[in-house]
Design a protein around this motif. Structure first.
Motif, mmCIF file in Angstrom:
data_model
loop_
_atom_site.group_PDB
_atom_site.id
_atom_site.type_symbol
_atom_site.label_atom_id
_atom_site.label_comp_id
_atom_site.label_asym_id
_atom_site.label_seq_id
_atom_site.Cartn_x
_atom_site.Cartn_y
_atom_site.Cartn_z
ATOM 1 N N HIS A 199 0.913 -1.282 0.112
ATOM 2 C CA HIS A 199 -0.158 -0.213 -0.020
ATOM 3 C C HIS A 199 0.943 1.382 -0.111
ATOM 4 C CE1 HIS A 199 -3.204 2.833 2.098
ATOM 5 N NE2 HIS A 199 -2.854 3.276 1.167
ATOM 6 N N PHE A 200 0.635 2.073 -1.027
ATOM 7 C CA PHE A 200 1.568 3.168 -0.814
ATOM 8 C C PHE A 200 0.795 4.387 -1.489
ATOM 9 C CE2 PHE A 200 2.753 1.129 -5.219
ATOM 10 C CZ PHE A 200 2.657 2.341 -5.940
ATOM 11 N N ASN A 201 1.103 5.553 -1.494
ATOM 12 C CA ASN A 201 0.381 6.826 -1.902
ATOM 13 C C ASN A 201 1.444 7.386 -2.880
ATOM 14 O OD1 ASN A 201 -0.408 9.980 -2.159
ATOM 15 N ND2 ASN A 201 -1.978 8.948 -1.299
ATOM 16 N N THR A 202 0.621 7.795 -4.189
ATOM 17 C CA THR A 202 1.469 8.263 -5.267
ATOM 18 C C THR A 202 2.157 9.949 -4.933
ATOM 19 O OG1 THR A 202 -0.345 9.549 -6.110
ATOM 20 C CG2 THR A 202 0.165 7.200 -7.174
ATOM 21 N N LYS A 203 1.892 10.428 -3.734
ATOM 22 C CA LYS A 203 2.594 11.565 -3.157
ATOM 23 C C LYS A 203 4.038 11.081 -2.333
ATOM 24 C CE LYS A 203 -1.579 14.303 -2.468
ATOM 25 N NZ LYS A 203 -2.305 15.065 -1.514
ATOM 26 N N GLN A 204 4.061 9.861 -2.403
ATOM 27 C CA GLN A 204 5.513 9.469 -1.860
ATOM 28 C C GLN A 204 6.263 9.485 -2.891
ATOM 29 O OE1 GLN A 204 2.916 5.750 0.334
ATOM 30 N NE2 GLN A 204 5.255 5.866 1.207
ATOM 31 N N SER A 205 7.783 9.573 -2.561
ATOM 32 C CA SER A 205 8.752 9.521 -3.464
ATOM 33 C C SER A 205 8.928 8.078 -4.043
ATOM 34 C CB SER A 205 10.117 10.160 -2.888
ATOM 35 O OG SER A 205 10.521 9.138 -2.226
ATOM 36 N N LEU A 206 9.787 8.263 -5.282
ATOM 37 C CA LEU A 206 9.907 6.990 -5.917
ATOM 38 C C LEU A 206 10.777 6.199 -5.000
ATOM 39 C CD1 LEU A 206 10.042 4.837 -8.443
ATOM 40 C CD2 LEU A 206 11.746 6.144 -9.148
ATOM 41 N N THR A 207 11.825 6.578 -4.494
ATOM 42 C CA THR A 207 12.649 5.929 -3.495
ATOM 43 C C THR A 207 12.008 5.252 -2.430
ATOM 44 O OG1 THR A 207 14.545 7.528 -4.167
ATOM 45 C CG2 THR A 207 14.876 6.166 -2.218
ATOM 46 N N GLU A 208 11.225 6.131 -1.768
ATOM 47 C CA GLU A 208 10.401 5.451 -0.765
ATOM 48 C C GLU A 208 9.559 4.274 -1.048
ATOM 49 O OE1 GLU A 208 8.855 9.069 2.207
ATOM 50 O OE2 GLU A 208 8.191 9.255 0.167
ATOM 51 N N VAL A 209 9.176 4.302 -2.120
ATOM 52 C CA VAL A 209 8.298 3.165 -2.850
ATOM 53 C C VAL A 209 9.044 2.039 -3.176
ATOM 54 C CG1 VAL A 209 6.703 2.135 -4.478
ATOM 55 C CG2 VAL A 209 6.359 4.497 -3.305
ATOM 56 N N LEU A 210 10.458 2.208 -3.509
ATOM 57 C CA LEU A 210 11.015 1.167 -4.024
ATOM 58 C C LEU A 210 11.856 0.286 -2.511
ATOM 59 C CD1 LEU A 210 13.273 2.617 -7.013
ATOM 60 C CD2 LEU A 210 11.556 0.644 -6.979
ATOM 61 N N ASN A 211 11.903 1.334 -1.490
ATOM 62 C CA ASN A 211 12.637 0.802 -0.301
ATOM 63 C C ASN A 211 11.286 -0.079 0.184
ATOM 64 O OD1 ASN A 211 14.872 2.183 -0.277
ATOM 65 N ND2 ASN A 211 14.198 4.032 0.727
ATOM 66 N N LEU A 212 9.986 0.150 0.052
ATOM 67 C CA LEU A 212 9.174 -0.642 0.482
ATOM 68 C C LEU A 212 9.144 -2.007 -0.267
ATOM 69 C CD1 LEU A 212 5.688 1.523 0.946
ATOM 70 C CD2 LEU A 212 6.863 0.571 2.584
ATOM 71 N N ILE A 213 9.366 -1.961 -1.402
ATOM 72 C CA ILE A 213 9.581 -3.074 -2.305
ATOM 73 C C ILE A 213 10.349 -4.129 -1.743
ATOM 74 C CG2 ILE A 213 9.521 -4.368 -4.474
ATOM 75 C CD1 ILE A 213 8.147 -1.816 -5.572
ATOM 76 N N ARG A 214 11.657 -3.283 -1.342
ATOM 77 C CA ARG A 214 12.816 -3.992 -0.983
ATOM 78 C C ARG A 214 12.729 -4.758 0.500
ATOM 79 N NH1 ARG A 214 17.906 -0.065 -0.153
ATOM 80 N NH2 ARG A 214 16.199 0.779 1.528
ATOM 81 N N GLU A 215 11.877 -4.155 1.206
ATOM 82 C CA GLU A 215 11.458 -4.791 2.482
ATOM 83 C C GLU A 215 10.726 -6.091 2.329
ATOM 84 O OE1 GLU A 215 9.772 -1.921 5.083
ATOM 85 O OE2 GLU A 215 11.392 -0.512 4.978
ATOM 86 N N ILE A 216 9.771 -6.097 1.438
ATOM 87 C CA ILE A 216 8.974 -7.020 1.035
ATOM 88 C C ILE A 216 9.229 -8.345 0.180
ATOM 89 C CG2 ILE A 216 6.808 -5.820 1.954
ATOM 90 C CD1 ILE A 216 5.922 -5.685 -1.198
ATOM 91 N N GLN A 217 10.133 -7.944 -0.589
ATOM 92 C CA GLN A 217 10.544 -8.717 -1.485
ATOM 93 C C GLN A 217 12.020 -9.075 -1.671
ATOM 94 O OE1 GLN A 217 8.639 -10.471 -3.869
ATOM 95 N NE2 GLN A 217 10.594 -11.861 -4.140
ATOM 96 N N GLY A 218 12.849 -8.282 -0.822
ATOM 97 C CA GLY A 218 14.328 -8.432 -0.796
ATOM 98 C C GLY A 218 15.002 -8.279 -2.037
ATOM 99 N N ILE A 219 14.789 -7.048 -2.568
ATOM 100 C CA ILE A 219 15.282 -6.691 -4.046
ATOM 101 C C ILE A 219 16.434 -5.824 -3.644
ATOM 102 C CG2 ILE A 219 13.119 -6.949 -5.121
ATOM 103 C CD1 ILE A 219 13.276 -3.699 -5.381
ATOM 104 N N THR A 220 17.331 -5.523 -4.740
ATOM 105 C CA THR A 220 18.192 -4.438 -4.663
ATOM 106 C C THR A 220 17.690 -3.506 -5.847
ATOM 107 O OG1 THR A 220 19.966 -5.674 -5.894
ATOM 108 C CG2 THR A 220 20.168 -5.471 -3.548
ATOM 109 N N TYR A 221 18.254 -2.207 -6.035
ATOM 110 C CA TYR A 221 17.411 -1.451 -6.992
ATOM 111 C C TYR A 221 18.718 -0.579 -7.175
ATOM 112 C CZ TYR A 221 15.915 1.980 -3.836
ATOM 113 O OH TYR A 221 15.694 3.005 -2.806
ATOM 114 N N GLN A 222 18.436 0.189 -8.414
ATOM 115 C CA GLN A 222 19.540 1.208 -8.962
ATOM 116 C C GLN A 222 18.686 2.160 -9.763
ATOM 117 O OE1 GLN A 222 23.051 0.287 -10.713
ATOM 118 N NE2 GLN A 222 23.424 2.270 -11.774
ATOM 119 N N ILE A 223 18.725 3.717 -9.358
ATOM 120 C CA ILE A 223 17.974 4.437 -10.278
ATOM 121 C C ILE A 223 18.823 5.258 -11.102
ATOM 122 C CG2 ILE A 223 16.384 6.523 -10.147
ATOM 123 C CD1 ILE A 223 15.406 5.790 -7.318
ATOM 124 N N ASN A 224 18.797 5.190 -12.462
ATOM 125 C CA ASN A 224 19.548 5.876 -13.422
ATOM 126 C C ASN A 224 19.080 7.224 -13.687
ATOM 127 O OD1 ASN A 224 21.190 3.654 -13.432
ATOM 128 N ND2 ASN A 224 19.913 2.785 -15.114
#
Length: 305
Positions: free
Chosen positions: A267-292
């Motif tokens: 659950h996220f709101n589009t007013k949150q930053s992209l980094t905040e949302v990717l951090n949520l996905i990292r917590e639940i899925q254990g991913i690593t990410y890189q923003i170009n």
């Protein structure tokens, strides 16, 4: 005008020997005056044409300037939507990061989610037929027993009389779904399989085998994007990724095969930053990410079996 200038003027009109052409000086002078008057009138006409041409060019430049300004405004605001007319239909395309509300000819209301394309007739006939060509829409339909309302998406038809429901049919996803918020709908496919749905029920079709699967849901969550909220329960990774791409106007690259079976709730709101949302996905899925810099995100991780 002296005599030499007059003779030059006569020559332009084919009179090379004025002395032998005119009967007397009075006729000669009369014709000279008529020629001069016509030349003067011609010049006035040419000047008027030039002025009108100048005004047209000036007007054209003004319109081009206005168009450029409007174009810049649309680009600077993310190109809210694209509206085109062809024949008897109107097509609406909503850009990523935006949503759009429409009122149809019968008074029904449609909210389109990001990156959606919707087509509807300028005027309804014996059937109210509309097309969700790509994307997601929340429909609130005016009741009319005599004129059924039908939404076609990915070859699936949703038939209603008067109700509210969500149709999700992004071309990039392997599934499409219909969820009922209020009332009742009948959903059918090309194989004549029909699912009758009531409030808080959803039918999901896999685009490959087309077998319908009916689920109990909280339908209000399915239209939460209309208020900037993205609520996903047990959603496949491709669905989650597409929601982030559309909300933040980015391109996400990942190993589709490795993450194919991953399901997550978020659950996220589009007013949150992209980094905040990717951090949520990292917590639940254990991913690593890189923003170009090119608004591109690279996701890596172990995925799911």
């Amino acid at each position: 005008m002296n005599e030499k200038e007059k003779n030059e003027l006569y020559k332009k009109f084919g009179i090379h020997d004025p002395a032998g052409f005119f009967v007397d000086e009075q006729e000669k002078e009369s014709l000279s005056q008529e020629i001069l008057e016509r030349i003067h009138a011609t010049k006035q006409i040419q000047q008027g044409q030039a002025q009108r041409k100048s005004l047209k060019l000036k007007r054209k430049k003004q319109l081009l300037t206005m168009a450029a300004a409007i174009g810049f405004l649309l680009l600077s605001t993310g190109m809210l939507f694209y509206h085109s007319m062809s024949g008897d239909y109107i097509t609406i395309t909503v850009a990523k990061g935006e949503t759009k509300q429409l009122v149809l000819p019968d008074g029904s209301t449609v909210w389109l989610n990001s990156a959606s394309t919707f087509k509807y007739p300028k005027k309804f006939g014996k059937k109210r037929m509309v097309y969700l060509l790509d994307g997601e829409g929340f429909f609130d339909i005016v009741h009319d027993e005599k004129v059924p309302f039908v939404v076609e998406a990915s070859g699936i038809k949703t038939n209603v009389l008067g109700t509210s429901f969500v149709v999700k049919s992004y071309q990039a996803l392997s599934t499409m779904s219909v969820a009922v918020v209020s009332g009742k709908v009948a959903v059918s496919d090309d194989h004549q399989q029909t699912s009758v749905l009531l409030k808080n029920e959803e039918v999901v079709y896999n685009k490959d085998h087309r077998k319908p699967k009916v689920l109990k849901i909280k339908a209000a969550e399915r239209k939460a994007w209309n208020d900037g909220n993205v609520i996903m329960n047990a959603a496949y990774f491709e669905d989650l990724v597409l929601a982030v791409e559309n909300a933040y106007q980015v391109k996400i690259k990942y190993d589709h095969q490795k993450f194919k079976n991953c399901q997550n709730s978020i659950h996220f709101n589009t007013k949150q930053s992209l980094t905040e949302v990717l951090n949520l996905i990292r917590e639940i899925q254990g991913i690593t990410y890189q923003i170009n810099e090119e608004k591109e995100v690279l996701i890596t991780g172990s995925g799911c079996n």
